[in-house]
Design an enzyme around this catalytic site. Sequence first.
Site, mmCIF file in Angstrom:
data_model
loop_
_atom_site.group_PDB
_atom_site.id
_atom_site.type_symbol
_atom_site.label_atom_id
_atom_site.label_comp_id
_atom_site.label_asym_id
_atom_site.label_seq_id
_atom_site.Cartn_x
_atom_site.Cartn_y
_atom_site.Cartn_z
ATOM 1 N N TYR A 1 1.129 -1.216 -4.279
ATOM 2 C CA TYR A 1 -0.345 -1.477 -4.311
ATOM 3 C C TYR A 1 -0.381 -0.291 -5.126
ATOM 4 C CZ TYR A 1 -5.028 -0.979 -3.286
ATOM 5 O OH TYR A 1 -6.251 -0.520 -3.694
ATOM 6 N N SER B 1 -7.833 3.282 -7.501
ATOM 7 C CA SER B 1 -7.952 3.090 -6.220
ATOM 8 C C SER B 1 -7.022 4.861 -6.131
ATOM 9 C CB SER B 1 -6.818 3.156 -5.131
ATOM 10 O OG SER B 1 -6.418 3.211 -4.297
#
Length: 259
Positions: free
Chosen positions: A159, A146
């Site tokens: 995350y 990501s």
Amino acid sequence: MTEQSQAQQHPVVLITGATSGFGLATAKKFAQHGYPLIITGRREERLQALSAELSEFTEVFYSVLDVRDSEAVIGFVEQLPERFKQVGILVNNAGLALGAEPADKAALSDWHTMIDTNVTGLVNVTHSLLPILRAQASASIINLASIAANWAYPGSHVYGASKAFVAQFSRNLRSDFAGTGVRVTSLEPGLAESEFSLVRFKGDQEKYDQIYKGASAIQPEDIANIIFWIAEQPAHININSLEVMPTSQAWDNFKIIKQ
Ligand code: NDP
Ligand code: 8X3
């Protein structure tokens, strides 16, 4: 060449988290091009429906699999049907974010779930598949990291850190497999519209709508096209990492909090 013999030439593609978003779109993309597919996820009804839909284009094997369960992952790989055993493309896509509040407001259980899924789950699947991938003349591992792996933002804490693990693990695998046929890519998307944000905001549709409204976010089909493009590169080319944002997204300034 017949359709069948063409399909036989394509490597088997294994996609984790194929029940929605990127994984689902990627399964459709590879199926439309005749790649034999293994699709996994936890929601069986969705796997069943997708498998039925894609069987029109290619051979599909589905298996309910929670990537966090290392024993289940080992058993799943050991028991792959003969036709699907020689996996040549692994798309490590299963993953999630939970919560976006500041770290001191986050639930420890959410942190554990993200680490168990995004880090341990991805490692479980990769480790079980490596002997098979190494045995192929040419193979690809495409890991979903990501932009959160590369850039800090409020509420990203665990995350983002879990995705930084994915990016670094990808580079380290590259080092181990340099000179072999195994290619490794860390794909690092930015804002993309999928169930991802419903999961992150625990079903809060209003927050979901706020995030995507007017943002022209990346669509799952965009990521599927990119994953397909990475996989279709000639064997001597390795896309190490690829960061992708919607045109509407960019970096903000560092913040300075004045007293
Ligand atoms: P979705 O929520 O739409 O899809 C996530 C998929 O992961 C689902 O198929 C889900 O299946 C699966 N999954 C979650 N937990 C597990 C588990 N324990 N075991 C097996 N499968 C699991 O999100 P996206 O498609 O958007 O996200 C896919 C990947 O891309 C994730 O790794 C995410 O972090 C990453 N990503 C997403 C971005 C975005 O903005 N959307 C941007 C950058 C990266 P099921 O629930 O059936 O198990
Ligand atoms: C998801 C993208 O920007 O929400 O990985 O972290 S972001």
